[in-house]
Motif scaffolding. Structure first.
Motif, mmCIF file in Angstrom:
data_model
loop_
_atom_site.group_PDB
_atom_site.id
_atom_site.type_symbol
_atom_site.label_atom_id
_atom_site.label_comp_id
_atom_site.label_asym_id
_atom_site.label_seq_id
_atom_site.Cartn_x
_atom_site.Cartn_y
_atom_site.Cartn_z
ATOM 1 N N VAL A 58 0.845 -1.191 0.000
ATOM 2 C CA VAL A 58 0.000 0.000 0.000
ATOM 3 C C VAL A 58 0.882 1.242 0.000
ATOM 4 O O VAL A 58 1.945 1.266 0.636
ATOM 5 N N ALA A 59 0.432 2.275 -0.744
ATOM 6 C CA ALA A 59 1.074 3.585 -0.751
ATOM 7 C C ALA A 59 -0.010 4.641 -0.886
ATOM 8 O O ALA A 59 -1.156 4.341 -1.254
ATOM 9 N N GLU A 60 0.341 5.893 -0.557
ATOM 10 C CA GLU A 60 -0.618 6.998 -0.651
ATOM 11 C C GLU A 60 -0.030 8.094 -1.524
ATOM 12 O O GLU A 60 1.145 8.456 -1.389
ATOM 13 N N VAL A 61 -0.869 8.607 -2.419
ATOM 14 C CA VAL A 61 -0.493 9.669 -3.354
ATOM 15 C C VAL A 61 -1.494 10.799 -3.196
ATOM 16 O O VAL A 61 -2.713 10.557 -3.159
ATOM 17 N N GLY A 62 -0.997 12.047 -3.084
ATOM 18 C CA GLY A 62 -1.865 13.207 -2.900
ATOM 19 C C GLY A 62 -1.804 14.159 -4.074
ATOM 20 O O GLY A 62 -0.759 14.329 -4.701
ATOM 21 N N ILE A 169 4.348 4.236 -8.827
ATOM 22 C CA ILE A 169 3.940 5.583 -8.395
ATOM 23 C C ILE A 169 5.032 6.607 -8.717
ATOM 24 O O ILE A 169 4.734 7.747 -9.086
ATOM 25 N N GLU A 170 6.318 6.221 -8.594
ATOM 26 C CA GLU A 170 7.378 7.156 -8.969
ATOM 27 C C GLU A 170 7.362 7.415 -10.478
ATOM 28 O O GLU A 170 7.561 8.566 -10.920
ATOM 29 N N GLU A 404 2.132 14.358 -5.317
ATOM 30 C CA GLU A 404 3.224 14.045 -4.398
ATOM 31 C C GLU A 404 2.975 12.685 -3.756
ATOM 32 O O GLU A 404 1.823 12.271 -3.552
ATOM 33 N N ILE A 405 4.051 11.997 -3.434
ATOM 34 C CA ILE A 405 3.978 10.706 -2.733
ATOM 35 C C ILE A 405 3.916 10.999 -1.238
ATOM 36 O O ILE A 405 4.915 11.400 -0.623
ATOM 37 N N LEU A 406 2.727 10.845 -0.661
ATOM 38 C CA LEU A 406 2.557 11.132 0.762
ATOM 39 C C LEU A 406 3.097 10.013 1.642
ATOM 40 O O LEU A 406 3.639 10.270 2.716
ATOM 41 N N ARG A 407 2.918 8.772 1.189
ATOM 42 C CA ARG A 407 3.447 7.635 1.944
ATOM 43 C C ARG A 407 4.021 6.633 0.956
ATOM 44 O O ARG A 407 3.303 6.161 0.071
ATOM 45 N N PRO A 408 5.296 6.312 1.081
ATOM 46 C CA PRO A 408 5.894 5.366 0.126
ATOM 47 C C PRO A 408 5.311 3.968 0.308
ATOM 48 O O PRO A 408 4.627 3.666 1.291
#
Length: 696
Positions: A58-62, A169-170, A404-408
């Protein structure tokens, strides 16, 4: 035997088992149940062995600011930034994350890092398959109503899932930033090109204005006023001359047309002429004298006639003088008209010249104003494009992406449901449930009868005997004995003892199909009845499949020969087992049509001859559903027994056989169930002390 036929299965109960019935069915069908359980369990365990658990990274993107990015190459106005994120933008962001470009870039990075290696040279098909695999494992959902996406990736390895998700995501952030930078860079180039074009246009227009001013000279505003005043003065003068010209023309035309003396004297210029004025005065004096003399003498007087002639002469002279004066006045008016016309023409030409000069000057002033406006507009465009170019350069220099990547990406610690343990439990429960369903289906669709078969309810026929398996320890002798006693009771219930002593009891033993133990029951029944001391004859009436040769006579002396008339009845009868009963049967099979014809035409006569010799005649008939020979035997019989076998006879075959018998008015007296579960015999003794001839 005849009777009122009943429809088979008329009272058949519906399939509605209780819990106790279910347990009994499971135990009765334990073979099917166990087989289904083992097969389903083994299949499920094999499938579970191939199962690979999935791990969810899991990751978070804003989305930091809502920026609408159009397609590259489309030049539009700068998108507005309201500070709010719409659902459409979130859906677009999710679609971009799963797009072909982003996943291709991520796959290239994974291959470069030797994380995702197909083990062979990549081709177009394999790359498409890998991208589809990445897209299938990728999920993205919005968290609540915020501008935050929770991105997850399912993989068989937690480390692989973390690496793949972080790479995706990157790659998406890099791809989106590159796309936005490309858009801004493209806009800056377009605006810069427009700025240079506007500068060139401004220089061209300024040069045109300078050249025009150099050719046209300097224009004074006072000059325009003076030219306009001169034009107005010439217009006024031309109007006055026009009025004079019109008056002169009217006076000239009027004077030329006058023919009366009074009209001529009315003209001021004619009346003011000295000659005309003198003649007019003399004419007035002479006319006054004439009026005075007329009152005194009358018109006939010579004096009056002389005065009248003098007055006429003077009038003629006055008219001639007035006409001459009027002609001179007309000539003067002609000269005046000509002069006024020339003067009017000259003034008009001067006015037209001044108006032309005024129009030319006005056109030059308008051209100058247009050129000035064009120069101002070009200068404003240059200023606006310069400011826009500087703004785009600043935005490009200070660019920051909106994602932006809020949580990798994090590695999953536990596998997703279901795990192998969960699957094993599920397989066990499914195997149990499947075995129960298989047993119920086997029981429901099984057409064979069982121990619970109710002949009275299903067929409308009494149950005479329940015979256990003939191969069991008891061999079914107790049940056969019960059946034999029942047959003797039925035989003894005839009208008179004398009739029952002289006439044998004819027992027809039939079945629906072969293999139901009919022949074994017939032999056992004959043996038991013979043991009671009765004279018993067992007839094998199946000419189509007569059975072993040792059961019939030798030398062609058999039932077929008797029916054909080639042999005497006594010669074809042989002694049975232990001499307790006699037998009559066929040695060889007879063709179908011939066998049926012999049974139908000759068999009743043979039975009639045998009735006086024996106490019981048991006829072993062929299967009812195979040939029609059994129907003939059942029509002649005193007692009709219908044999069925548990676990073998089918309800449909039984119903069809009973229907065929009832179609010709025959109803079996009873049903004999063969192959049932044995029950403990009443008063049984150990076999070691039991007498050898127990049944006798």
């Amino acid at each position: 035997m005849t009777g009122t036929p009943n429809t088979p299965n008329q009272y058949a109960p519906r399939f509605d088992p209780s819990l106790g019935d279910l347990v009994a069915i499971m135990w009765q069908r334990r073979g099917v149940t166990l087989l289904a359980f083992v097969v389903i369990l083994l299949s499920g365990l094999i499938a579970v062995g191939q199962w690979q658990p999935e791990y969810r990274s899991v990751a978070e993107v804003g989305l930091t600011r809502p920026v609408e990015v159009p397609q590259p190459g489309a030049i539009q106005a700068q998108p507005s930034r309201t500070g709010q994120v719409t659902a459409q933008e979130i859906e677009t962001l999710i679609a971009e994350m799963k797009s072909q470009d982003v996943l291709s870039a991520a796959l290239a990075v994974l291959r470069g890092d030797d994380v995702w290696n197909a083990g062979q040279s990549p081709s177009k098909t394999s790359e498409t398959t890998m991208i589809d695999t990445l897209r299938a494992g990728l999920e993205a959902n919005r968290i609540g109503n915020a501008a935050v996406l929770e991105v997850s990736y399912h993989s068989i390895s937690p480390d692989l899932g973390q690496t793949v998700l972080q790479t995706i995501i990157e790659s998406h952030v890099w791809w989106r930033e590159g796309r936005q930078k490309q858009y801004l860079r493209h806009r800056a180039q377009e605006v810069e090109a427009q700025y240079r074009t506007a500068q060139a246009e401004l220089a061209k227009r300024e040069e045109t204005l300078t050249s025009w001013q150099r050719d046209a000279g300097v224009l004074d505003e006072q000059e325009s006023k003076m030219m306009l005043a001169r034009i107005y003065a010439l217009d006024e003068q031309a109007e006055e001359i026009g009025h004079e010209l019109i008056a002169a023309r009217v006076a000239r035309d009027h004077g030329a047309d006058l023919q009366k003396l009074s009209d001529l004297l009315a003209m001021p210029d004619v009346a003011g002429n000295p000659i005309v004025s003198q003649l007019a005065a003399r004419f007035d004096e002479l006319r006054s004298e004439y009026v005075t003399l007329d009152q005194r003498y009358g018109p006939k007087h010579p004096v009056m006639q002389s005065k009248s002639r003098e007055l006429d002469d003077l009038r003629s002279e006055l008219f001639t003088a007035a006409r001459s004066a009027a002609d001179r006045v007309v000539q003067q008016l002609d000269l005046k008209v000509a002069g006024a016309s020339g003067k009017l023409k000259l003034v008009t030409q001067q006015r037209d010249q001044w108006q032309g000069r005024m129009t030319d000057r006005h056109d030059r002033m308008q051209g100058q104003a247009a050129l000035l406006r064009a120069v101002e507009m070009a200068r404003a465009d240059v200023l606006e494009l310069g400011q826009k170019s500087q703004s785009l350069q600043r935005d490009l220099a200070a660019f920051r992406g909106d994602v932006e990547i809020l949580r990798p990406a994090t590695a999953a610690t536990t596998a997703e449901f279901p795990s192998k343990r969960d699957l094993v439990l599920m397989v066990v429960f499914i195997a149990m449930f499947g075995s129960v369903i298989a047993a119920l289906l086997r029981h429901y669709f099984d057409q064979t009868i069982d121990d619970g078969f109710d002949a009275e309810t299903t067929l409308g026929i009494h149950l005479f005997a329940r015979i256990p398996d003939m191969e069991g320890p008891d061999g079914g002798h107790e049940a056969i004995g019960h059946l034999a006693v029942l047959m003797r009771i039925l035989h003894q219930e005839k009208a008179t003892p004398a009739e029952h002593a002289k006439t044998a009891q004819l027992i027809a033993m039939g079945s629906a199909v072969t293999g139901e133990g009919k022949s074994h029951i017939a032999r056992s029944l004959a043996d038991v009845l013979g043991g009671f001391g009765a004279r018993v004859l067992l007839i094998n009436a199946d000419l189509h499949d007569p059975g072993p040769l040792e059961t019939v006579g030798d030398g062609g002396r058999d039932l077929t020969a008797v029916l054909s008339g080639d042999c005497m009845l006594e010669d074809a009868i042989i002694s049975g087992q232990d001499g307790r009963y006699d037998q009559l049967g066929a040695a060889f099979a007879v063709p179908g049509n011939m066998a049926s014809r012999l049974i139908e035409t000759r068999f009743p006569d043979v039975i009639a001859n045998l009735r006086q010799t024996y106490d019981h005649i048991i006829i072993d008939t062929p299967p009812i559903l195979s040939v029609a020979d059994a129907i003939v035997a059942f029509r002649q019989a005193d007692v009709g027994l219908f044999a069925v076998r548990c676990g073998y006879s089918k309800r449909r075959d039984i119903a069809d056989a009973i229907n065929q018998l009832r179609a010709v008015g025959v109803r079996p007296n009873g049903v004999v169930m063969n192959g049932v579960r044995p029950r403990a015999a009443y008063g049984a003794v150990p076999s070691s002390i039991a007498p050898a001839e127990r049944m006798s």
